[in-house]
Design an enzyme around this catalytic site. Structure first.
Site, PDB file in Angstrom:
ATOM      1  N   GLU A 110       0.796  -1.243   0.000  1.00 52.20           N
ATOM      2  CA  GLU A 110       0.000   0.000   0.000  1.00 52.20           C
ATOM      3  C   GLU A 110       0.827   1.291   0.000  1.00 52.20           C
ATOM      4  O   GLU A 110       0.557   2.208   0.767  1.00 52.20           O
ATOM      5  CB  GLU A 110      -0.941  -0.003   1.209  1.00 52.20           C
ATOM      6  CG  GLU A 110      -1.847  -1.212   1.254  1.00 52.20           C
ATOM      7  CD  GLU A 110      -2.781  -1.231   2.471  1.00 52.20           C
ATOM      8  OE1 GLU A 110      -2.662  -0.366   3.350  1.00 52.20           O
ATOM      9  OE2 GLU A 110      -3.648  -2.121   2.520  1.00 52.20           O
ATOM     10  N   GLU A 223      -5.821 -11.221  -0.904  1.00 52.30           N
ATOM     11  CA  GLU A 223      -6.611 -11.057   0.325  1.00 52.30           C
ATOM     12  C   GLU A 223      -8.107 -11.062   0.012  1.00 52.30           C
ATOM     13  O   GLU A 223      -8.879 -10.263   0.555  1.00 52.30           O
ATOM     14  CB  GLU A 223      -6.226  -9.748   1.030  1.00 52.30           C
ATOM     15  CG  GLU A 223      -4.749  -9.619   1.328  1.00 52.30           C
ATOM     16  CD  GLU A 223      -4.371  -8.307   2.040  1.00 52.30           C
ATOM     17  OE1 GLU A 223      -5.252  -7.667   2.639  1.00 52.30           O
ATOM     18  OE2 GLU A 223      -3.192  -7.945   1.995  1.00 52.30           O
TER      19      GLU A 223
HETATM   20  C1  GLA Z   1      -4.749  -4.745   4.486  1.00 55.21           C
HETATM   21  C2  GLA Z   1      -3.445  -5.447   4.824  1.00 55.21           C
HETATM   22  C3  GLA Z   1      -3.666  -6.738   5.563  1.00 55.21           C
HETATM   23  C4  GLA Z   1      -4.698  -6.607   6.644  1.00 55.21           C
HETATM   24  C5  GLA Z   1      -5.957  -6.008   6.097  1.00 55.21           C
HETATM   25  C6  GLA Z   1      -6.974  -5.914   7.181  1.00 55.21           C
HETATM   26  O1  GLA Z   1      -5.398  -5.319   3.441  1.00 55.21           O
HETATM   27  O2  GLA Z   1      -2.672  -5.721   3.689  1.00 55.21           O
HETATM   28  O3  GLA Z   1      -2.475  -7.145   6.125  1.00 55.21           O
HETATM   29  O4  GLA Z   1      -4.194  -5.840   7.709  1.00 55.21           O
HETATM   30  O5  GLA Z   1      -5.645  -4.745   5.582  1.00 55.21           O
HETATM   31  O6  GLA Z   1      -7.080  -7.081   7.908  1.00 55.21           O
END
Ligand code: GLA
Length: 345
Positions: A110, A223
């Site tokens: 990010e 994710e």
């Molecule tokens: C972002 C991060 C993850 C996690 C999520 C929330 O996507 O990359 O590591 O912290 O937020 O769980």
């Protein structure tokens, strides 16, 4: 009810730690250079004992950083040189520790941010995190070079959310192009893919995957979850009605069909959590009802689980990718499911 480890062994072929490999969890709170790898090692040992691959997440992020990362001498902020050394040392130590046991790392998480008025960015859309402020935009390549030195065989990824956003997509493309031109090792892009029921569209994500595909880097869905709310920031939904769960299944299936169609580019898919009970979306951005995963709070399969299993049959693209790993490392479906157990579709 199956325990979480049993469920993981039965249905998944790749695992990532939600928190256990983040700097704040690995370092000693006070002393630089001291680590506690015990929780992370436990996860890695479990994975290896069960023939499950491990993705490392994440080496450098503006959240959950080492508590002392920015501390300098006499209460001052750390200097640029000292911060670079600290980041290089941390990445070197951690990547070496897991060398040969973690096949891919989210090196930087990010770094870019668009359309979030409360977040300051520079002219390129890079988030004005303390790393960016103190070191400059080069903090990203410094991290990648340190990881590459520590484990030349690990795949190195840049990971982010909303990767289909035109600004972010462009920033990612610029970064990869620039790194490749200058010989800085970057192997892949991670699409976090935290979705709501209405956003993003499958098409928007596919367009981004195709554009990044042109750069010749790998791509992982890192994710994935699909919030029952229209947008992951909303909190209007208060129960998982059968209609909503069906609709969630349809959406999961559409995403998986698209991933499979693009298996030439997408070589791994990870969901963010095993079951709804443990999902971060129940407490973020506010405490609320949510059920974004494939197994419910009682770890029972949801319509989404069965819908995902149907997706491969419908995707008519037999292309095999050239990854050293199976085409899809998250593979859902145990011995009783209607498709082969873990491995290639
Ligand atoms: C972002 C991060 C993850 C996690 C999520 C929330 O996507 O990359 O590591 O912290 O937020 O769980």
């Amino acid at each position: 009810m199956m325990s979480a480890p049993e469920l993981i062994k039965r249905h998944f072929s790749i695992i990532v730690a939600e928190n256990a490999m983040k700097p704040a969890e690995l370092v000693d709170k006070h002393e630089e250079g001291k680590y506690d790898f015990s929780r992370a090692d436990e996860l890695v040992d479990f994975a290896r004992a069960n023939n499950i691959e491990v993705r490392g997440h994440t080496l450098l992020w503006h959240n959950q950083a080492a508590p002392w990362l920015f501390d300098g001498k006499d209460g001052q902020e750390v200097t640029r040189e000292a911060l670079i050394t600290r980041i290089e040392t941390y990445i070197g130590d951690v990547v070496c520790h897991f060398k040969g046991r973690v096949f891919a790392w989210d090196v930087v998480n990010e770094a870019y941010c668009f359309d979030e008025p409360e977040v300051a960015t520079d002219a390129t859309g890079m988030r004005m995190s303390r790393m960016r402020k103190i070191i400059g935009p080069e903090f990203v390549e410094i991290a990648f070079c340190a990881a590459a030195r520590a484990d030349p065989d690990a795949l190195l990824f840049y990971n982010d959310y909303e990767t289909q956003h035109p600004g972010k997509l462009n920033a990612i493309i610029q970064m990869v192009t620039d790194f490749k031109r200058r010989g800085i090792k970057i192997d892949g892009i991670g699409h976090q893919t935290h979705c709501g029921m209405g956003h993003p569209s499958v098409q928007q994500l596919e367009d981004a995957i195709l554009k990044i595909g042109e750069l010749g880097v790998k791509q992982h869905i890192t994710e994935l979850d699909i919030s029952l709310n229209n947008n992951i920031m909303d909190s209007e939904v208060s129960e998982a009605t059968p209609e909503l769960l069906e609709a969630q299944g349809v959406r999961y299936k559409a995403f998986f069909e698209m991933f499979i169609k693009n298996r030439k580019y997408i070589s791994a898919v990870l969901v963010w959590g095993v079951d709804d009970g443990g999902s971060w979306l129940k407490s973020w951005p506010v405490k609320r009802f949510e059920a974004p995963l494939l197994f419910d709070d009682a770890q029972q399969t949801k319509p989404a689980f069965w819908a995902v299993l149907e997706a491969p049959k419908l995707a008519a693209n037999p292309q095999r990718d050239t990854d050293p790993f199976p085409s899809f490392l998250v593979s859902l479906g145990g011995p009783d499911a209607k498709r082969p157990p873990r491995g290639r579709f």
